[in-house]
Design a protein around this motif. Structure first.
Motif, PDB file in Angstrom:
ATOM      1  N   ILE A  80       0.857  -1.183   0.000  1.00  0.00           N
ATOM      2  CA  ILE A  80       0.000   0.000   0.000  1.00  0.00           C
ATOM      3  C   ILE A  80       0.894   1.234   0.000  1.00  0.00           C
ATOM      4  O   ILE A  80       1.738   1.395   0.881  1.00  0.00           O
ATOM      5  CB  ILE A  80      -0.924   0.021   1.239  1.00  0.00           C
ATOM      6  CG1 ILE A  80      -1.776  -1.238   1.268  1.00  0.00           C
ATOM      7  CG2 ILE A  80      -1.802   1.263   1.211  1.00  0.00           C
ATOM      8  CD1 ILE A  80      -2.502  -1.451   2.576  1.00  0.00           C
ATOM      9  N   GLU A  81       0.699   2.075  -0.997  1.00  0.00           N
ATOM     10  CA  GLU A  81       1.550   3.258  -1.148  1.00  0.00           C
ATOM     11  C   GLU A  81       0.665   4.418  -1.601  1.00  0.00           C
ATOM     12  O   GLU A  81       0.034   4.343  -2.658  1.00  0.00           O
ATOM     13  CB  GLU A  81       2.623   2.955  -2.198  1.00  0.00           C
ATOM     14  CG  GLU A  81       3.423   4.160  -2.626  1.00  0.00           C
ATOM     15  CD  GLU A  81       4.265   3.845  -3.858  1.00  0.00           C
ATOM     16  OE1 GLU A  81       3.699   3.451  -4.895  1.00  0.00           O
ATOM     17  OE2 GLU A  81       5.488   3.989  -3.769  1.00  0.00           O
ATOM     18  N   ASN A  82       0.606   5.479  -0.792  1.00  0.00           N
ATOM     19  CA  ASN A  82      -0.197   6.659  -1.120  1.00  0.00           C
ATOM     20  C   ASN A  82      -1.638   6.291  -1.484  1.00  0.00           C
ATOM     21  O   ASN A  82      -2.191   6.821  -2.435  1.00  0.00           O
ATOM     22  CB  ASN A  82       0.415   7.432  -2.294  1.00  0.00           C
ATOM     23  CG  ASN A  82       1.854   7.833  -1.992  1.00  0.00           C
ATOM     24  OD1 ASN A  82       2.191   8.106  -0.850  1.00  0.00           O
ATOM     25  ND2 ASN A  82       2.684   7.835  -3.012  1.00  0.00           N
ATOM     26  N   GLY A  83      -2.194   5.338  -0.740  1.00  0.00           N
ATOM     27  CA  GLY A  83      -3.571   4.936  -1.014  1.00  0.00           C
ATOM     28  C   GLY A  83      -3.726   4.008  -2.204  1.00  0.00           C
ATOM     29  O   GLY A  83      -4.818   3.523  -2.477  1.00  0.00           O
ATOM     30  N   LYS A  84      -2.641   3.769  -2.943  1.00  0.00           N
ATOM     31  CA  LYS A  84      -2.705   2.838  -4.069  1.00  0.00           C
ATOM     32  C   LYS A  84      -2.288   1.451  -3.575  1.00  0.00           C
ATOM     33  O   LYS A  84      -1.271   1.296  -2.914  1.00  0.00           O
ATOM     34  CB  LYS A  84      -1.792   3.284  -5.208  1.00  0.00           C
ATOM     35  CG  LYS A  84      -2.283   4.563  -5.873  1.00  0.00           C
ATOM     36  CD  LYS A  84      -1.569   4.822  -7.193  1.00  0.00           C
ATOM     37  CE  LYS A  84      -0.175   5.385  -6.980  1.00  0.00           C
ATOM     38  NZ  LYS A  84       0.393   5.890  -8.251  1.00  0.00           N
TER      39      LYS A  84
END
Length: 196
Positions: free
Chosen positions: A27-31
């Motif tokens: 999970i990265e920046n909501g992605k």
DNA sequence: GTACTGATTTTCT
DNA sequence: GAAAATCAGTACC
């Protein structure tokens, strides 16, 4: 549930088998990108193919740390491989994740990989790190609560329990030492593995 | 379908 | 200087 650190502290071969069917989550920046682990390899104590075999170096120092952390390294100058450190602290063992079945964030994976073909997104150690945007900066991160995690959904209804009947055990890929050891595991009949 | 090659960097001999 | 837990493209059958 997120697999707890204690899960990784057991013997490496058991962890390699138990990781089959679990979910690797980034999970990265909501992605979000999620893949189901369908192929693993164990790198164990006194194993000439294991990076820890010849002692501690700058590159492999994470291997000698505590279990449940990511060991990421550059291979052939261009690709990253993702491992989970296993066993008692200081023993230098790990499980290499070799292939995933894409589950979520598939368009993101296609973008990162530059390929549309579902079966080609994560069917190899260098490919899955590209699809999940895992690079050297993930080396040493914990797998039980950070930006990268491994989940087990076995306790939820509708999720398959992986038993010995569903696991194929064979020799590892791409090594020249200890070729004959049966330390590669994959889900039987799964089309997302890197090779038969 | 299988076989070979180039890309590119860290590590150890 | 060579090998390495790889991949994609090309050549050839």
């Amino acid at each position: 549930m997120i697999l707890p650190q204690a899960f990784y502290e057991r013997d490496t071969v058991s962890v390699a088998k138990k990781l089959l069917g679990c979910y690797l989550v980034h999970i990265e920046n909501g992605k979000t990108a999620i893949g189901r682990i369908v192929e693993t390899e164990a790198y164990v104590l006194n194993d000439p193919a294991c990076h820890a075999f010849r002692g501690k170096t700058k590159r492999n120092s994470v291997l000698f740390g505590s279990a449940g952390h990511a060991y990421v390294y550059l291979i052939y100058g261009m690709y990253y491989c993702f491992n989970a450190v296993t066993g008692p602290e200081g023993t230098g063992q790990a499980v290499l994740v070799r292939a995933l079945e894409p589950v979520d964030g598939i368009d993101l994976m296609r973008e990162r990989r530059g390929s549309d073909e579902l079966k080609l997104l994560c069917n190899g150690p260098g490919k899955l790190t590209q699809a999940l945007a895992i690079d050297i900066s993930f080396n040493g991160l914990p797998l039980f609560g950070g930006t990268i995690q491994i989940w087990s959904l076995e306790s939820l209804p509708g999720f398959e329990i992986i038993g010995a009947d569903n696991i194929v055990q064979t020799t590892r890929v791409g090594i020249s030492q200890a070729k004959d050891k049966l330390l590669r595991f994959y889900l039987k009949d799964n089309v997302y593995i890197s090779r038969k």
